[in-house]
Design an enzyme around this catalytic site. Structure first.
Site, PDB file in Angstrom:
ATOM      1  N   ASP A 492       0.859  -1.193   0.000  1.00 18.96           N
ATOM      2  CA  ASP A 492       0.000   0.000   0.000  1.00 18.96           C
ATOM      3  C   ASP A 492       0.892   1.238   0.000  1.00 18.96           C
ATOM      4  OD1 ASP A 492      -2.874   1.065   0.459  1.00 18.96           O
ATOM      5  OD2 ASP A 492      -1.621   2.188   1.859  1.00 18.96           O
ATOM      6  N   ASN A 500      -2.676  13.015  -4.446  1.00 19.34           N
ATOM      7  CA  ASN A 500      -3.807  13.488  -5.257  1.00 19.34           C
ATOM      8  C   ASN A 500      -4.224  14.889  -4.853  1.00 19.34           C
ATOM      9  OD1 ASN A 500      -4.097  11.257  -6.924  1.00 19.34           O
ATOM     10  ND2 ASN A 500      -5.438  10.185  -5.503  1.00 19.34           N
ATOM     11  N   ASP A 509      -1.973   9.160 -10.815  1.00 21.45           N
ATOM     12  CA  ASP A 509      -1.955   8.099 -11.839  1.00 21.45           C
ATOM     13  C   ASP A 509      -0.535   7.781 -12.294  1.00 21.45           C
ATOM     14  OD1 ASP A 509      -5.022   9.213 -13.482  1.00 21.45           O
ATOM     15  OD2 ASP A 509      -4.679   8.090 -11.624  1.00 21.45           O
ATOM     16  N   GLU A 536      -4.755   2.318  -4.418  1.00 19.36           N
ATOM     17  CA  GLU A 536      -3.304   2.395  -4.361  1.00 19.36           C
ATOM     18  C   GLU A 536      -2.676   1.123  -3.789  1.00 19.36           C
ATOM     19  OE1 GLU A 536      -4.880   4.444  -0.590  1.00 19.36           O
ATOM     20  OE2 GLU A 536      -5.457   4.121  -2.670  1.00 19.36           O
TER      21      GLU A 536
END
Length: 621
Positions: A492, A500, A509, A536
């Site tokens: 993770d 973000n 991305d 993620e």
């Protein structure tokens, strides 16, 4: 002495007769605007065609101008006169203003003490640049010398409204009034234009017919208001007076066309009342015919037709909205409230144009107030409908997700049944040879290549969740048969949400793609599998790998990713990951899922203990 008395009596009678026929306006040093309605006198143009014949008319031929005579459409040509006297001992500058920009032709004759001083021709039928002063109204400046008597004769010829809001003001007062009215009209036109363009952009982005029709209606009304106030003639087509004549008969049916189609959509008549739906569509077709035909009719006749059509359509839409509101339609209630302002404003303005009522305000004032009220509330109605559609769409999507989840559960159940059947079958046959296992693995790899498009995550290029689930079950069976260990890594990205938030989703991305590529490079064996588990999170399957080997791979991956030079638009993005590891020999069919749960718990422990670390599952977890 007797003769002098007779002469005095005759002079008195003549003066009294003239006093009954005409009142002279005495102007002082007052700088305020003065309305001239009480000093205007008129006579039909058929009584005198030229200025010379007008001068010779008897005083009894002139009558006081009242709204009952000229506040109508299509009045025959007539003369207007008034006189102004400077009662001061100093010259006074004054500006004569006619605040009706739709008079076709004005012949203005200015006499001083009975002698012709100036002659000016103005009107909407002439190019805008020919006006004495460039202004939406018809302006004539002049100077009053002390003791001079100024007489003005105006010949009015127009097919539209013959209203004569004449006023006399000082240059300073005139500039102040024009600035105030321009600010008010500019704010109104700016608000209408902003609402129209905003609705148009939403219509283009959402492909909504409702917003398309509403944008067409608001932009048509905006151009109509600009034409009525004279702004369109001044700024858009100043050299084409003929176009000015055609625009009003064209724009009124255009606005009717769009508002009928908008009403059909916002009241959802397709689902609630088919008769009203047909009525709206027939009305829209009739509006198209009006837009194509009335510009070529007599101007007065076309205005009468359009005014009556506006009254009929406005009343019709109000009745339709009230009927739908009583039936419980939520948007119809708001639509009724919004349209009530337009109904009242259009009725009052139309009645004033038709000469039915008289009010001490401009003809356009009731319509403009009702129009602003209606457009603002219509925008609210449209926003509510758009929100309802969005909620319905989200509900449909949610139901689709639930249905997909049920389908997935059904498939998993089928896979479990298949696995149980295979287990019973395997108990009836001999252990497969190593060559067969190798062949099955090669066959599995070949099948993976054939189905790669359906098993690859579109963003990162690694395997997707579906491929991971299928591979997990397959490797679990192989581990159980061969009694070899298998390992599972759950990864993770630490603080991915801040990437973000701070750099944008495109940066997020790009980060996911770079990490996925790094993971593929770190796994050397063909049988190892890296997949995007969700968001993620990534998952790695290491066949034939014990706990120690899995820890080494996990630590190497963690260190490599922490050293990645990730940049986005000249910004360096710090990046670390947390990894949970679980490894064991599969003894039961359900153990692969348990292995996944153990790796997830280890990942959870790694994040709780500070992130950027590798944790292996133990029973204490």
């Amino acid at each position: 002495m007797k003769h002098l008395s007779v002469i005095f009596i005759c002079f008195t009678l003549i003066f009294c007769a003239q006093s009954r026929a005409e009142t002279i306006l005495a102007v002082g040093d007052d700088n305020g605007a003065l309305e001239l309605a009480h000093w205007l006198y008129y006579t039909p143009a058929k009584n005198a065609d030229s200025i010379d014949s007008v001068k010779n008319l008897h005083s009894r031929s002139w009558q006081r101008l009242t709204p009952a005579y000229n506040n109508r459409i299509g009045v025959e040509a007539f003369w207007v006169k008034f006189s102004i006297y400077n009662a001061k001992k100093i010259p006074i500058d004054r500006i004569l203003s006619l605040a009706n920009p739709h008079i076709d032709l004005i012949h203005l004759y200015h006499k001083v003490n009975g002698e012709m001083n100036d002659r000016v021709i103005m009107g909407e039928s002439l190019p805008f640049t020919q006006r004495p002063i460039i202004n939406n109204h018809f302006i004539y400046p002049f100077q009053l010398e002390p003791g001079d008597l100024h007489t003005f004769y105006l010949k009015i010829e127009t097919q539209g409204s013959a209203s004569l809001p004449l006023s006399l003001s000082s240059p300073k007062t005139f500039a102040k009034d024009i600035e105030s009215s321009s600010l008010t009209n500019g704010f109104q036109l700016g608000a209408l234009t902003a609402i129209g363009l905003f609705s148009l952009f939403i219509a283009i982005s959402s492909r909504s017919f409702s917003y398309s029709y509403y944008a067409g209606y608001v932009l048509s009304v905006t151009l109509l208001v600009a034409t009525l106030h004279g702004f369109a003639f001044r700024f858009l087509w100043p050299q084409w007076p003929l176009l000015q004549k055609y625009m009003i008969p064209f724009l009124i049916p255009s606005a009717i066309f769009f508002v009928l189609l908008f009403t059909e959509k916002v009241l959802q008549l397709k689902y609630h009342n088919l008769r009203m739906l047909r009525l709206c569509r027939y009305g829209a077709a009739f509006a198209v015919i009006l837009a194509l035909v009335t510009p070529f009719l007599n101007y007065s006749l076309s205005l009468y037709i359009n005014i009556i059509t506006v009254l009929i359509v406005t009343t019709l839409l109000m009745v339709m909205a009230i009927i739908q509101a009583f039936k419980g339609h939520k948007l119809a209630k708001l639509y009724t409230l919004a349209w009530s302002g337009m109904l009242i404003g259009s009725f009052v303005t139309s009645a004033m144009y038709l000469g039915l009522i008289e009010l001490p305000v401009s003809y356009l004032t009731p319509l403009m107030l009702g129009l602003l009220f209606e457009i603002i509330f219509m925008a609210a109605v449209l926003a509510i409908r758009y929100n309802d559609e969005r909620i319905a769409k989200l509900k449909t999507q949610k139901e689709a997700v639930i249905q997909a989840q049920r389908s997935r559960e059904t498939r998993e159940h089928a896979l479990r049944i298949e696995a149980q059947s295979n287990e019973k079958l395997e108990q009836m046959v001999q252990e497969r040879t190593l060559e067969l296992e190798v062949a099955l693995r090669e066959l599995n790899e070949a099948n993976q290549k054939l189905t790669e498009k359906a098993t690859i995550d579109s963003l990162t290029g690694v395997k997707n969740r579906a491929a991971f689930d299928k591979r997990l079950l397959a490797e679990g069976r192989l581990s159980r048969r061969q009694q070899t260990p298998m390992a599972l890594l759950m990864l993770d990205i630490d603080h991915f949400k801040s990437i973000n938030d701070n750099y944008g989703h495109l940066a997020g991305d790009q980060t996911l793609r770079l990490i996925a590529q790094t993971l593929k490079e770190q796994l050397k064996r063909p049988g190892d599998l890296v997949s995007r588990f969700g968001g993620e999170e990534f998952a790695i399957i290491l066949p034939n790998t014990g706990e120690e080997g899995a820890m080494q791979v996990a630590e190497q991956i963690r260190q490599t990713i922490s050293e990645l030079p990730i940049r986005w638009k000249e910004n360096s993005i710090p990046l670390t990951i947390s990894i949970g590891v679980s490894a064991e020999i599969i003894d039961r069919e359900q153990d692969p899922t348990q292995l996944l749960d153990q790796a997830d718990k280890a990942l959870y422990r790694a994040k709780n203990e500070g992130r950027n670390r590798v944790m292996v599952y133990t029973e204490s977890l």
